[in-house]
Design a protein around this motif. Structure first.
Motif, PDB file in Angstrom:
ATOM      1  N   ALA A  96      -7.879   5.731  -8.109  1.00 44.93           N
ATOM      2  CA  ALA A  96      -7.819   6.304  -6.764  1.00 44.93           C
ATOM      3  C   ALA A  96      -6.677   5.735  -5.935  1.00 44.93           C
ATOM      4  O   ALA A  96      -6.587   6.030  -4.728  1.00 44.93           O
ATOM      5  CB  ALA A  96      -9.150   6.054  -6.045  1.00 44.93           C
ATOM      6  N   ASP A  97      -5.799   4.943  -6.565  1.00 40.69           N
ATOM      7  CA  ASP A  97      -4.681   4.296  -5.860  1.00 40.69           C
ATOM      8  C   ASP A  97      -5.162   3.439  -4.693  1.00 40.69           C
ATOM      9  O   ASP A  97      -4.522   3.368  -3.638  1.00 40.69           O
ATOM     10  CB  ASP A  97      -3.666   5.329  -5.367  1.00 40.69           C
ATOM     11  CG  ASP A  97      -2.887   5.965  -6.503  1.00 40.69           C
ATOM     12  OD1 ASP A  97      -2.576   5.252  -7.476  1.00 40.69           O
ATOM     13  OD2 ASP A  97      -2.590   7.181  -6.427  1.00 40.69           O
ATOM     14  N   LYS A  98      -6.296   2.766  -4.886  1.00 46.04           N
ATOM     15  CA  LYS A  98      -6.822   1.848  -3.884  1.00 46.04           C
ATOM     16  C   LYS A  98      -6.508   0.423  -4.325  1.00 46.04           C
ATOM     17  O   LYS A  98      -6.735   0.064  -5.482  1.00 46.04           O
ATOM     18  CB  LYS A  98      -8.330   2.045  -3.719  1.00 46.04           C
ATOM     19  CG  LYS A  98      -8.728   3.444  -3.280  1.00 46.04           C
ATOM     20  CD  LYS A  98     -10.236   3.604  -3.219  1.00 46.04           C
ATOM     21  CE  LYS A  98     -10.818   2.931  -1.996  1.00 46.04           C
ATOM     22  NZ  LYS A  98     -12.257   3.255  -1.820  1.00 46.04           N
ATOM     23  N   PRO A  99      -5.991  -0.420  -3.435  1.00 44.66           N
ATOM     24  CA  PRO A  99      -5.618  -1.781  -3.829  1.00 44.66           C
ATOM     25  C   PRO A  99      -6.813  -2.605  -4.293  1.00 44.66           C
ATOM     26  O   PRO A  99      -7.949  -2.411  -3.851  1.00 44.66           O
ATOM     27  CB  PRO A  99      -5.016  -2.366  -2.544  1.00 44.66           C
ATOM     28  CG  PRO A  99      -4.582  -1.173  -1.752  1.00 44.66           C
ATOM     29  CD  PRO A  99      -5.595  -0.104  -2.052  1.00 44.66           C
ATOM     30  N   LEU A 100      -6.525  -3.539  -5.177  1.00 44.19           N
ATOM     31  CA  LEU A 100      -7.510  -4.489  -5.681  1.00 44.19           C
ATOM     32  C   LEU A 100      -7.192  -5.872  -5.139  1.00 44.19           C
ATOM     33  O   LEU A 100      -6.024  -6.274  -5.072  1.00 44.19           O
ATOM     34  CB  LEU A 100      -7.473  -4.534  -7.208  1.00 44.19           C
ATOM     35  CG  LEU A 100      -8.069  -3.330  -7.939  1.00 44.19           C
ATOM     36  CD1 LEU A 100      -7.485  -3.222  -9.343  1.00 44.19           C
ATOM     37  CD2 LEU A 100      -9.587  -3.457  -8.004  1.00 44.19           C
ATOM     38  N   VAL A 101      -8.233  -6.611  -4.784  1.00 48.57           N
ATOM     39  CA  VAL A 101      -8.056  -7.974  -4.283  1.00 48.57           C
ATOM     40  C   VAL A 101      -7.953  -8.934  -5.458  1.00 48.57           C
ATOM     41  O   VAL A 101      -8.770  -8.908  -6.386  1.00 48.57           O
ATOM     42  CB  VAL A 101      -9.228  -8.381  -3.377  1.00 48.57           C
ATOM     43  CG1 VAL A 101      -9.151  -9.865  -3.016  1.00 48.57           C
ATOM     44  CG2 VAL A 101      -9.237  -7.519  -2.113  1.00 48.57           C
ATOM     45  N   VAL A 102      -6.931  -9.785  -5.427  1.00 49.68           N
ATOM     46  CA  VAL A 102      -6.758 -10.871  -6.397  1.00 49.68           C
ATOM     47  C   VAL A 102      -6.746 -12.172  -5.612  1.00 49.68           C
ATOM     48  O   VAL A 102      -6.152 -12.238  -4.531  1.00 49.68           O
ATOM     49  CB  VAL A 102      -5.455 -10.711  -7.194  1.00 49.68           C
ATOM     50  CG1 VAL A 102      -5.288 -11.844  -8.193  1.00 49.68           C
ATOM     51  CG2 VAL A 102      -5.425  -9.366  -7.904  1.00 49.68           C
TER      52      VAL A 102
END
Length: 337
Positions: free
Chosen positions: A179-185
């Motif tokens: 969904a082109d949603k950022p992921l937290v790292v």
């Protein structure tokens, strides 16, 4: 051998059962009996709850086992119940501990069993209680009550698990990439780590069963396929053909915001996750640790697709809020200059 597995249906333990069956042993499972569909072959079950100590002991009293593998002890009291129950009716006890029980930062990298100390700070309860369990078990070893072996898995992914990702969001990782949603790292994403998969970890337990070389010994059982934390997300992106967007948030800030959710990052995973496996390879020649990150993630993605895992909406919203906070902080920081 007749091998009792306390647990038997978890991520690692179900693989232990499969490997014991393949080797011609007779596994017996003790648990609540809610997941009998996991095994095609006829497996003997003892149905009960170990938290009910009297009923547990009465249920196993008529039996003797060559080996008992305890996957469900999380503190010294749990382990003491296992020892007292089986010291006269089993030939060996194998306990599942964790590399989380090691004090951080490591004294050796890759970490070696004999070079590291156990956690003595209760701030991260899971690690502290596993360490307390091990301290108790060493008194059992020294007292010679019964042969004991301790296996310490590192972070292990596998079918049935719910522990992949900073938020332990599993299939949400795929959803957010698609969904082109950022992921937290957490941190800058460069902490070194070797991601381990359940079939490999299980081979340590299956190989220790009845193995006299492992009596009185402790081993970690981990992969040696060197990666950094960002690789987990980048490799998933490669598997599904989409490049993930990553945002980086300090593990300290995450922990301060929610110690229960992010304690594992702050106390364990911000440090090196590299382990030397020379000791276990010496004593358990059948130990395997060759599943690569790409191979293991292919296994996980097939499982997600096969079972049609739903997105965890609550965790997805939380990750959205974390991402929004990250960008808002960045804008406020820029305004200072």
């Amino acid at each position: 051998m007749k091998v009792l597995i306390l647990g038997g249906t978890g991520v690692i333990s179900r693989c232990i059962v499969e490997q014991l069956l393949a080797a011609g042993h007779s596994p017996v499972l003790f648990n609540r009996g809610t997941r009998k569909e996991l095994f095609r072959e006829d497996v003997e079950w003892l149905i009960g709850d170990k938290n009910d100590a009297d009923t547990f002991q009465a249920l196993v009293r008529p039996h003797r086992f060559d080996v008992v593998i305890d996957m469900i002890s999380f503190n010294a009291a749990d382990a003491a119940l296992t020892v007292q129950t089986f010291k006269d009716r089993a030939g060996q006890l194998i306990f599942c501990s964790s590399t989380a029980a090691y004090r951080r930062p490591f004294r050796s990298i890759p970490a070696r069993e004999e070079a590291e100390a156990l956690v003595d700070d209760p701030a991260f309860p899971y690690a502290y209680h596993k360490a307390e369990m091990e301290r108790y078990l060493h008194t059992v070893i020294e007292g010679g009550e019964i042969p004991v072996t301790i296996i310490r898995p590192s972070l292990t992914f596998g079918i049935g698990g719910a522990n992949m990702g900073v938020l332990r969001q599993n299939v949400n990782i795929v959803h957010r990439i698609e969904a082109d949603k950022p992921l937290v790292v957490f941190g800058d994403g460069t902490a070194p780590w070797s991601f381990t998969f359940a079939p490999d970890t299980a081979s340590a337990f299956a190989g220790a069963a009845g193995n006299e070389r492992t009596y009185g010994q402790s081993y970690h059982a981990t992969n040696e396929d060197l990666h950094i934390w960002e690789d987990l997300y980048l490799e998933i992106g490669k598997r599904i053909g989409r490049e993930p967007q990553l945002v980086h948030i300090s593990s300290q800030l995450l922990h301060e915001a929610n110690p229960a959710l992010f304690g594992h990052l702050y106390y364990e995973k911000q440090y090196s996750g590299l382990f030397d496996n020379a000791k276990i390879k010496r004593d358990i020649p059948s130990f395997r640790n060759g599943i690569t990150l790409a191979e293991g993630l292919d296994m996980m993605l097939r499982w997600f697709g096969r079972e049609g895992h739903p997105v965890d909406v609550e965790k997805d919203r939380l990750e959205d809020r974390l991402v929004e906070t990250y960008y808002r902080f960045g804008d406020e920081l820029k305004s200072l200059f």
